[in-house]
Design a protein around this motif. Structure first.
Motif: not given
Lengths: 144, 170
Positions: A25-26, A28-31, A56, A59, A82-83, A88-91
């Motif tokens: 779950a950590r 995952v930022s949103e559904l 934002q 991809p 979240n990746r 670097k942070s990305s989504r």
């Protein structure tokens, strides 16, 4: 009385067709409901375009064909993940076919022959759910 | 169900007004800096030029200079369509065949290409811009042909000219 396992983690369970998969779950930022997916020419495997989320450009990685084959039903929601890519942070938005669920469960070690992107198993009632290592999943596709 | 967590601050963007030329290739819209384009013209007066690069099959002679004509559809690995316009690039021996020119447009910012993209698009694009909610890639004009490719093509052009001269002498 509810019995809590000592090594419980929280996972987001998401369906892809008849099968469910899990992500910590950590990550995952949103559904979100499917927004209009937009696309432009590129050569990155798995990515099928981008969506606009909170101003934002995110991809979209459609992992369903890889996990359940080409017959995966219509995807209705996006799970936004979240990746950490190259530090670097990305989504990334992952289309899923139905409602998601939060579950507390103990991650069991992988047994038997499973793809390298499966990093654990959850035993939930009468269902065994594969926990995905999203980075390895994307990398596996690159190597294929 | 909605899961909310603190979002990391992501995606850098460059804020500066810049005039773009919007063009179409294979059903996709692209933007290129207007300052990178010297002329937009019809696709006429091209000479055949078989080369080792599949995307370069013609040259254009203009004001005493030779330009290598790049098929944008092949460059972006798209299906060929009806190409109607040629963009002659500035400060470069390159002209690009595109399906159509859309319009000129001032853009406010260019967003970095999301990190998830790691293919040739990282070379092709400066980033992405948003035009009325539509995501449009901003093309790097100097990537239609690399310096090495231009050198190779120049050598082939010289060889072709030499052969022609020898043929004329014989």
């Amino acid at each position: 009385m509810i019995e809590l396992a000592t090594n419980c983690e929280t996972f987001v369970l998401f369906p892809l067709g008849k099968k469910r998969f899990a992500l910590p779950a950590r990550q995952v930022s949103e559904l979100a409901r499917q927004d209009e997916r937009q696309t432009f020419p590129h050569t990155t495997p798995l990515l099928t375009g981008v969506v606009l989320r909170r101003n934002q450009i995110v991809p979209v990685a459609d992992i369903a064909p890889l996990l359940v084959g080409p017959e995966a039903p219509e995807r209705k929601f996006y799970l936004v993940i979240n990746r950490q890519t190259k530090g670097k942070s990305s989504r990334t938005a992952v289309p899923v076919t139905g409602d998601c669920e939060l579950a507390n469960a103990e991650r069991l070690p992988v047994t038997g022959k499973l793809p390298p992107y499966v990093c654990g198993l959850l035993s939930l009632h009468d269902e065994i759910v594969e926990v995905l290592d999203f980075e390895r999943l994307m990398a596996a596709e690159v190597r294929a | 169900m909605r899961i909310s967590q603190a979002l990391p601050r992501l995606g850098s963007s460059t804020r500066a007004k810049e005039t773009m030329i919007l063009f179409w290739v294979g059903g996709f819209s692209f933007a290129v800096a207007a300052t990178a384009v010297d002329e937009i013209r019809e696709v006429t007066g091209l000479q055949e030029f078989p080369s080792r690069l599949a995307k370069v099959t013609h040259t254009l002679e203009r004001q005493g200079r030779h330009y290598f004509v790049v098929d944008a559809a092949r460059h972006f690995r798209l299906m060929a369509a009806d190409s109607t316009r040629l963009m002659v690039l500035r400060n470069s021996p390159v002209a690009v065949i595109v399906d159509a020119i859309d319009r000129m447009q001032e853009i406010q910012s260019i967003h970095a290409l999301p990190e998830g993209f790691h293919g040739e698009e990282r070379i092709w694009y400066r980033g992405l811009t948003l035009l009325k909610g539509k995501v449009v890639p901003v093309v790097r004009p100097d990537t239609f042909l690399t310096k090495a490719e231009i050198t190779l093509l120049n050598a082939a052009l010289r060889a072709k000219a030499s052969m022609k001269a020898l043929g004329a002498m014989a």
